[in-house]
Design an enzyme around this catalytic site. Sequence first.
Site, PDB file in Angstrom:
ATOM      1  N   HIS A 229       0.786  -1.240   0.000  1.00 44.39           N
ATOM      2  CA  HIS A 229       0.000   0.000   0.000  1.00 44.39           C
ATOM      3  C   HIS A 229       0.813   1.283   0.000  1.00 44.39           C
ATOM      4  CE1 HIS A 229       1.049   0.116   4.243  1.00 44.39           C
ATOM      5  NE2 HIS A 229       0.702   1.386   4.225  1.00 44.39           N
TER       6      HIS A 229
HETATM    7  C1  UD1 Z   1      -2.027   5.969   5.405  1.00 38.93           C
HETATM    8  C2  UD1 Z   1      -0.752   6.395   6.121  1.00 38.93           C
HETATM    9  C3  UD1 Z   1       0.224   5.227   6.162  1.00 38.93           C
HETATM   10  C4  UD1 Z   1      -0.420   3.986   6.745  1.00 38.93           C
HETATM   11  C5  UD1 Z   1      -1.672   3.674   5.935  1.00 38.93           C
HETATM   12  C6  UD1 Z   1      -2.386   2.440   6.441  1.00 38.93           C
HETATM   13  C7  UD1 Z   1      -0.209   8.783   5.790  1.00 38.93           C
HETATM   14  C8  UD1 Z   1       0.725   9.732   5.164  1.00 38.93           C
HETATM   15  N1  UD1 Z   1      -0.089   7.483   5.435  1.00 38.93           N
HETATM   16  O1  UD1 Z   1      -1.698   5.696   4.058  1.00 38.93           O
HETATM   17  O2  UD1 Z   1       1.331   5.591   6.974  1.00 38.93           O
HETATM   18  O3  UD1 Z   1       0.480   2.906   6.674  1.00 38.93           O
HETATM   19  O4  UD1 Z   1      -2.558   4.798   6.017  1.00 38.93           O
HETATM   20  O5  UD1 Z   1      -3.414   2.083   5.569  1.00 38.93           O
HETATM   21  O6  UD1 Z   1      -1.030   9.167   6.589  1.00 38.93           O
HETATM   22  N2  UD1 Z   1      -8.354   5.491   0.169  1.00 38.93           N
HETATM   23  C9  UD1 Z   1      -9.578   4.898  -0.002  1.00 38.93           C
HETATM   24  N3  UD1 Z   1     -10.354   4.692   1.109  1.00 38.93           N
HETATM   25  C10 UD1 Z   1      -9.964   5.072   2.353  1.00 38.93           C
HETATM   26  C11 UD1 Z   1      -8.711   5.703   2.514  1.00 38.93           C
HETATM   27  C12 UD1 Z   1      -7.929   5.896   1.427  1.00 38.93           C
HETATM   28  O7  UD1 Z   1      -9.975   4.548  -1.091  1.00 38.93           O
HETATM   29  O8  UD1 Z   1     -10.714   4.837   3.298  1.00 38.93           O
HETATM   30  C13 UD1 Z   1      -7.486   5.686  -1.009  1.00 38.93           C
HETATM   31  C14 UD1 Z   1      -7.690   7.017  -1.670  1.00 38.93           C
HETATM   32  O9  UD1 Z   1      -7.543   6.836  -3.050  1.00 38.93           O
HETATM   33  C15 UD1 Z   1      -6.543   7.841  -1.147  1.00 38.93           C
HETATM   34  C16 UD1 Z   1      -5.441   6.811  -1.001  1.00 38.93           C
HETATM   35  O10 UD1 Z   1      -6.139   5.625  -0.613  1.00 38.93           O
HETATM   36  O11 UD1 Z   1      -6.216   8.900  -1.963  1.00 38.93           O
HETATM   37  C17 UD1 Z   1      -4.402   7.137   0.032  1.00 38.93           C
HETATM   38  O12 UD1 Z   1      -5.016   7.319   1.290  1.00 38.93           O
HETATM   39  P1  UD1 Z   1      -4.267   8.129   2.457  1.00 38.93           P
HETATM   40  O13 UD1 Z   1      -5.107   8.171   3.658  1.00 38.93           O
HETATM   41  O14 UD1 Z   1      -3.774   9.419   1.916  1.00 38.93           O
HETATM   42  O15 UD1 Z   1      -2.989   7.277   2.757  1.00 38.93           O
HETATM   43  P2  UD1 Z   1      -2.806   5.697   2.924  1.00 38.93           P
HETATM   44  O16 UD1 Z   1      -2.143   5.171   1.712  1.00 38.93           O
HETATM   45  O17 UD1 Z   1      -4.035   5.033   3.385  1.00 38.93           O
END
Ligand code: UD1
Length: 357
Positions: free
Chosen positions: A200
Amino acid sequence: MKKIVSIVGARPNFIKLSALCPLLEKNFNHIIVHTGQHYDYGLSKSLFLELHIKKPNYNLLVRSGTHAAQTATILLRAEKVIKDEKPDLVIVYGDTNSTLGGALVASKLNIPVAHVEAGERCGNLTVAEEVNRIVVDHISDLLFASSQEGLKNLKKENLENAFFTGDLMIDSAKQTHINANQILKTFNLNNKKYLYATLHRAENTTGPEVIKMIINILNDIGYKIILSLHPRTAKVLKDTKISTADFQNIIFVKPQPYKNSLALIKSAKFVITDSGGIQKEAFHFKTPCVVLRGEIEQKELVKSGWTYLVNPRKDLNYLKNIIEKFSPPNSHPNFYGRGTASKVIIGLIKSYFKHES
Ligand code: UD1
């Protein structure tokens, strides 16, 4: 009674909170602020239900965005809550944007901040979480390191009020009853005959190139693979028209409930991951693990011989060899405590309040 606000927002924050929450509830007036960084059922609500965490008192509904947009929205919305609630302490967990936003808000309002999982460092400032950790540690009043390595890092940076507490994720894993047979049956897997993979991290999932290399290698590695896809990873595959059906040896699954995830880790021959939490859980269950990153915070795990660091941009060809040549090291050090981090943390918070008053 002292009032404590926990600010959480992403899956790993919730797992850490779940281990501490019962004792926070018992000893303090405890308020949960969920930033809404994670909002998919499988990454958020399902964990609150499964881990019996009380419903958050506030949900800031921040959702996804650029780092600036996400963090800025957390700042604006959390500030209002913290001003209204006037807590005696704010606790933040890990290294997500919610951790950063929560700590900054409290610090600017002159409210003491405690950081759970303080002191972790990978040494690469292009990793978003590294920036979050450094900033949060330097503005926190109480630093709870989950490993001795973390504590050493904090001392090196001349940070005071730092303590080794053990890791809340170990508390949580130890408290969880795991039914491995059930999950093996569900996915038609045999104990210690399959690999469990998760992917991820932004470094591995921004653009399809690295993901493509990783899943191609996994597909040809000669073992059955179960690969848990974070929504971010699934989206990149979809957007770039990579079809999971082309990878016959990989079972692609959504992020698994916590208990399933622990069971899959425990029963795997090897874990292959870019997650900080899963590598520690693998070590806890004595399942060897490959970390697909250029650098790692938990250098102690690599030194112990249970964890291998494989840079997916350079070293993927070594993967099969590592898995086939692995033999368990003689020792299995106790890096992250014995499942009592929550008690230690509560004791430290109580003595902090005593000292402050
Ligand atoms: C975040 C944390 C990471 C952690 C991870 C666990 C930061 C910088 N990163 O990363 O350290 O290991 O969570 O999962 O805070 N998305 C969805 N549904 C959701 C959440 C996210 O579809 O409920 C997708 C969206 O396209 C989004 C992307 O995931 O743009 C990234 O989500 P984001 O919360 O920015 O970071 P994570 O990759 O989840």
